[in-house]
Design an enzyme around this catalytic site. Structure first.
Site, PDB file in Angstrom:
ATOM      1  N   GLN A  98      -4.305  -0.316 131.096  1.00  0.00           N
ATOM      2  CA  GLN A  98      -3.651  -0.403 129.798  1.00  0.00           C
ATOM      3  C   GLN A  98      -3.528  -1.866 129.355  1.00  0.00           C
ATOM      4  O   GLN A  98      -2.779  -2.630 129.959  1.00  0.00           O
ATOM      5  CB  GLN A  98      -2.247   0.204 129.902  1.00  0.00           C
ATOM      6  CG  GLN A  98      -1.432   0.107 128.632  1.00  0.00           C
ATOM      7  CD  GLN A  98       0.013   0.563 128.863  1.00  0.00           C
ATOM      8  OE1 GLN A  98       0.559   0.376 129.950  1.00  0.00           O
ATOM      9  NE2 GLN A  98       0.618   1.154 127.852  1.00  0.00           N
ATOM     10  N   GLY A  99      -4.231  -2.224 128.311  1.00  0.00           N
ATOM     11  CA  GLY A  99      -4.173  -3.602 127.813  1.00  0.00           C
ATOM     12  C   GLY A  99      -3.276  -3.726 126.590  1.00  0.00           C
ATOM     13  O   GLY A  99      -3.768  -3.781 125.458  1.00  0.00           O
ATOM     14  N   TYR A 100      -2.002  -3.699 126.824  1.00  0.00           N
ATOM     15  CA  TYR A 100      -1.032  -3.846 125.736  1.00  0.00           C
ATOM     16  C   TYR A 100      -0.412  -5.251 125.745  1.00  0.00           C
ATOM     17  O   TYR A 100      -0.607  -6.053 124.852  1.00  0.00           O
ATOM     18  CB  TYR A 100       0.097  -2.801 125.863  1.00  0.00           C
ATOM     19  CG  TYR A 100      -0.177  -1.434 125.248  1.00  0.00           C
ATOM     20  CD1 TYR A 100      -1.440  -0.864 125.243  1.00  0.00           C
ATOM     21  CD2 TYR A 100       0.872  -0.693 124.701  1.00  0.00           C
ATOM     22  CE1 TYR A 100      -1.663   0.399 124.698  1.00  0.00           C
ATOM     23  CE2 TYR A 100       0.661   0.579 124.153  1.00  0.00           C
ATOM     24  CZ  TYR A 100      -0.606   1.110 124.152  1.00  0.00           C
ATOM     25  OH  TYR A 100      -0.806   2.352 123.619  1.00  0.00           O
ATOM     26  N   SER A 101       0.385  -5.538 126.788  1.00  0.00           N
ATOM     27  CA  SER A 101       1.205  -6.755 126.814  1.00  0.00           C
ATOM     28  C   SER A 101       0.364  -8.028 126.825  1.00  0.00           C
ATOM     29  O   SER A 101      -0.709  -8.090 127.432  1.00  0.00           O
ATOM     30  CB  SER A 101       2.091  -6.760 128.054  1.00  0.00           C
ATOM     31  OG  SER A 101       2.823  -5.571 128.136  1.00  0.00           O
ATOM     32  N   SER A 124      -1.656  -3.481 134.796  1.00  0.00           N
ATOM     33  CA  SER A 124      -1.640  -2.830 136.111  1.00  0.00           C
ATOM     34  C   SER A 124      -3.042  -2.383 136.519  1.00  0.00           C
ATOM     35  O   SER A 124      -3.723  -1.719 135.740  1.00  0.00           O
ATOM     36  CB  SER A 124      -0.713  -1.615 136.105  1.00  0.00           C
ATOM     37  OG  SER A 124       0.613  -2.023 135.884  1.00  0.00           O
ATOM     38  N   GLU A 138       3.638   7.571 127.957  1.00  0.00           N
ATOM     39  CA  GLU A 138       3.862   6.685 129.095  1.00  0.00           C
ATOM     40  C   GLU A 138       5.326   6.778 129.538  1.00  0.00           C
ATOM     41  O   GLU A 138       5.646   6.853 130.723  1.00  0.00           O
ATOM     42  CB  GLU A 138       3.514   5.236 128.721  1.00  0.00           C
ATOM     43  CG  GLU A 138       3.795   4.281 129.874  1.00  0.00           C
ATOM     44  CD  GLU A 138       3.434   2.833 129.574  1.00  0.00           C
ATOM     45  OE1 GLU A 138       3.109   2.525 128.408  1.00  0.00           O
ATOM     46  OE2 GLU A 138       3.487   2.012 130.511  1.00  0.00           O
ATOM     47  N   GLU A 163      16.367  -2.132 127.491  1.00  0.00           N
ATOM     48  CA  GLU A 163      17.011  -2.628 126.269  1.00  0.00           C
ATOM     49  C   GLU A 163      16.258  -2.128 125.038  1.00  0.00           C
ATOM     50  O   GLU A 163      16.868  -1.733 124.039  1.00  0.00           O
ATOM     51  CB  GLU A 163      17.042  -4.166 126.269  1.00  0.00           C
ATOM     52  CG  GLU A 163      17.988  -4.780 127.305  1.00  0.00           C
ATOM     53  CD  GLU A 163      17.459  -4.721 128.727  1.00  0.00           C
ATOM     54  OE1 GLU A 163      16.237  -4.490 128.925  1.00  0.00           O
ATOM     55  OE2 GLU A 163      18.263  -4.884 129.666  1.00  0.00           O
TER      56      GLU A 163
END
Ligand SMILES: Cc1cc2nc3c(=O)[nH]c(=O)nc-3n(C[C@H](O)[C@H](O)[C@H](O)COP(=O)(O)OP(=O)(O)OC[C@H]3O[C@@H](n4cnc5c(N)ncnc54)[C@H](O)[C@@H]3O)c2cc1C
Lengths: 385, 371
Positions: free
Chosen positions: A129-132, A164, A247, A369
């Site tokens: 997963q290439g999000y952040s 990850s 997710e 949060e």
């Protein structure tokens, strides 16, 4: 009808789930992730995956034409209960199943579904997963990885972080910015590409648990075929958010913990001589068993289309905070035995390393949060939230 | 006595703070020895420097060559050790051991080596995974003019590097402490690395023969020395935890002032502000409880035990909150080995377990109060 499905399922599992696959998972190497370079720990693991995939039961509720089992929500639930009854291991751990698949089912075109879903169901391709990005974590929509339209292909440049298993994955589902001029949520697209493409590189990052399952991921002039963009150009945020819901649903499962979710029985010996710890564990067990009920209710409502769209945030928050508490208690009950980090006796610090790993549960997939903020805004409709 | 540091104590704090932040810094000591897989888990050169600074003799009378100071001063040094996660035998050797053998011939035997930073001592209390000093079972049987020790100990911090180990055992007459020297026949020492990279030892006593003069104090009268040891150890561990928690909090507050998301510093979000402010309150309260326990110890007050339990429990909980909030508020970076906050979490865990965790202390307090 459901009773005969249950009997039939029970008989099939009895005949097809190898005994080794009914043992509790001992460590990371017991997880089967599939992929082009799949490593099977033993023949039983391979068999179990093949047999389950053969029936489409790695993804029981996906349509049969997409490689799934075509089961109804009711049947899916029965299958899960029967699997749990014999303590069967999950045949396949897969971000393709828990994250990308649902997004493709909703947003993918026919060609994409045909191409990607069956191989996800069979565990042939391992996804990451290439999000952040370094400056786009909680504020994911501010991501900067650049994607340009070069006519016959997309050209991707930029950096992801905390990806990850990027070093083990075959493909990536990746958020990229296709329109730098648009407001931040609007210029994002959802792209799929092969990690073996020229220009992709990864650098593992060591975690406090001593493992390095996640990476910095770099894209340097990566060419991506045009047909690998999911949904519409610049409308990837909708896909991204939909995927995040799945997710979060998956991560909330951490709250369930092994077989019963309750801790007390397993820790009986340690807690009886320690009244304060016993009280803590008992309070935990109340919450854990209540959470199990919540989780069952959530899945039932979700499958019936009755869950609030932001409910996965509540589940993710509650489940991960619960899991962190579980491991604090396991450490407390384990005392100085559980502090050992390398000894064989402690299975190379299994308790301590798992305990540290759980600290990421309330960070990965969007922090606690952020989940609380979503609940406040989208469910409670609080002013200014 | 006012519940804040005197001018002299504040001076000592400045000295200890500067020294530990320089010589005992994380990169220089903890990471250095950890990454070398050091068998001791600490550096002997730094222990020598501790001696040169006078720290190792902090609780030793001036007449015997020490600084003749008390637990408040020891705590000042320990808080700085906690802040920098400085690996050293200070808590166990210079506090727990020194206190336990005070006034016995073992003090004459071991204080000089401790003063010079050559000797390392350990204390062996726990026999199971949890701290249960009331259930000590290691046997001490009469044999010749001495004793034979049989049984097991664990979580003996620095036990693998110690020149002498203070062992709590059961003799026919009752609980007795023995000073067992390194290399005693029949003593098996297995060093085990712990999560914080310190080394705890598992000891197996297979009929270890010791002379009668290995006994610390009187045979059967070990309770007094053991409780001095534990009071000092717990109060010291509380001070170190206050240091661990304070540094974790400072790091985290620093990060809140630096990391931006949504175009703002994350410290601008009230959800985080309130938690940081709550954490500050807890740490301050823990520091007060710890100082109170230290002062009562120094006064020899009969009320000390309850306050020691309170200090160890409160400092443990406050520090635990600090490291948990610390990792969480750092987000992904907090989970990385490269960043220091996770090291604080590991140290916190070990210190919380040492000499009884917060649950143990709370239960002890309840018993003292008669419920
Ligand atoms: C083990 C692990 C695995 C991961 N795997 C992946 C992966 O495979 N792919 C991927 O793309 N990402 C992955 N991530 C990244 C994860 O999604 C991010 O770490 C997470 O979204 C938080 O972003 P950040 O680390 O930048 O923290 P930041 O966003 O900088 O947050 C720092 C702190 O500020 C708080 N904060 C931020 N904004 C607000 C606000 N508005 N109000 C209150 N508090 C706020 C956060 O909650 C947090 O406590 C993984 C992370 C971990 C730890």
């Amino acid at each position: 009808m459901s009773e005969s499905f249950r009997q039939e399922t029970r008989a099939w599992l009895e005949a097809n789930c190898p005994p080794e696959m009914r043992q509790p998972v001992r460590d990371e190497t017991d997880y089967c992730w599939g992929g082009r370079n799949a490593v099977f720990k033993n023949e039983a693991q391979r068999q179990w995956l093949d047999r389950m995939a053969g029936r489409g039961w790695t993804v029981p509720d996906w349509p049969s034409e997409d490689g799934g089992g075509g089961l109804s929500p009711e049947e899916t639930k029965i299958l899960k209960q029967e699997l749990a009854r014999i303590g069967a291991r999950n045949p396949l751990y897969s971000f393709g199943i828990s994250m990308l698949g649902p997004a493709l089912l909703k947003y993918g075109n026919e060609a994409q579904k045909k191409r990607f879903l069956p191989e996800i169901a069979r565990g042939e391709i391992r996804w990451c997963q290439g999000y952040s990005e370094p400056n786009a974590g909680s504020d994911l929509a501010s991501l900067q990885t650049k994607c340009e339209d070069k006519g016959d292909h997309w050209l991707v440049n930029g950096q992801k972080v905390w990806t990850s298993y990027a070093d083990k994955a075959d493909w990536i589902f990746c958020l990229v910015r296709t329109d730098p001029a648009a407001p931040k949520h609007r210029g994002i697209s959802f792209l799929l590409f092969d990690m073996a493409s020229p220009g992709v590189s990864t650098k593992p990052i060591l975690l406090i648990s001593g493992y390095s399952p996640f990476c910095e991921t770099f894209f340097d002039d990566v060419k991506v075929p045009k047909d690998q963009l999911v949904g519409e150009v610049d409308k990837g945020w909708d896909v991204a958010k939909y995927l995040l819901g799945h997710e979060r649903e998956m991560i909330s499962g951490m709250g369930l913990g092994g077989q019963s979710g309750a801790l007390g029985e397993a820790l009986r010996e340690a807690v009886t001589a320690d009244p304060a710890l016993r009280a803590d564990v008992a309070r935990f067990d109340v919450d854990a068993m209540a959470f199990r009920a919540m989780s069952e209710r959530f899945i039932d409502e979700l499958k019936a289309g009755r869950a609030h769209p932001a409910q996965p945030s509540m589940m993710k928050y509650a489940g991960t905070e619960l899991n962190k508490r579980r491991h604090e208690l396991v450490m407390a009950a384990g005392g100085s035995d559980a502090l050992e980090w390398e000894s064989e006796r402690s299975r190379k610090g299994k308790s301590a390393r798992e305990w540290l790993r759980t600290k990421a549960n309330s960070i990965e997939g969007g922090t606690s949060e952020i989940q609380l903020g979503i609940i406040a805004k989208r469910i409670l409709d609080l002013p200014g939230a | 006595m006012p519940l804040y540091l005197t001018d002299d104590q504040a001076m000592l704090q400045d000295t200890a703070r500067g020294f530990m932040a320089g010589e005992g810094a994380i990169a220089k000591e903890l990471r250095h020895w950890r990454d070398k897989a050091c068998k001791d888990g600490f550096g002997h050169a730094l222990w020598k420097q501790f001696a040169e600074m006078g720290f190792t003799g902090i609780l030793i009378d001036e007449a015997q060559g020490g600084l003749g100071l008390g637990h408040v001063e020891a705590g000042i040094v320990l808080e700085e050790i906690g802040r920098n996660l400085t690996p050293s035998p200070f808590l166990i050797t210079a506090i727990a051991f020194v206190e336990a053998v005070r006034g016995t011939p073992h003090a004459d035997r071991w204080y000089p080596g401790i003063l010079s930073g050559d000797a390392v001592a350990a204390v062996a209390v726990d026999e199971g995974a949890k701290h249960r000093p009331e259930a000590i079972a290691l046997r001490a049987e009469r044999s010749g003019n001495g004793f034979r020790l049989s049984g097991r100990k664990q979580f003996v911090v620095q036990g693998a590097s110690a020149d002498v180990i203070l062992v709590a055992a059961q003799a026919d007459e009752g609980l007795t402490l023995f000073a067992v020297e390194k290399g005693a026949a029949g003593l098996d020492v297995e060093g085990v690395r712990l999560a914080d990279s310190s080394i705890g030892a598992r000891l197996t006593f297979d009929g270890v023969e010791v002379d009668a003069d290995a006994v610390v104090g009187e045979v059967g009268a070990g309770d007094g020395a053991l409780s001095r040891l534990l009071d000092a150890g717990r109060t010291g561990a509380a001070a170190e935890l206050v240091g661990v928690g304070s540094a974790a909090m400072d790091m985290t507050v620093g990060y809140l002032k630096q990391r931006k998301q949504f175009g703002r510093l994350i410290g601008e979000f009230q959800a985080l502000q309130h938690r940081a402010a709550h954490l500050y309150s807890e740490i301050e309260i823990a520091r007060a409880a710890t100082l109170k326990a230290q002062q009562l110890l120094d006064e020899g007050s009969p009320d000390v035990e309850a306050m020691v339990a309170v200090a160890k429990a409160k400092a443990g909980r406050a520090s635990q909150l600090a490291v948990q909030e610390g990792v969480q508020m750092h987000g992904g970076i907090g989970m990385t080995d490269e960043y220091d906050i996770g090291l604080y979490m590991k140290r916190d865990r070990v210190l919380n377990e040492l000499f009884g965790d917060p649950g143990f202390q709370a239960d002890r307090l309840a018993r003292m109060k008669g419920y």
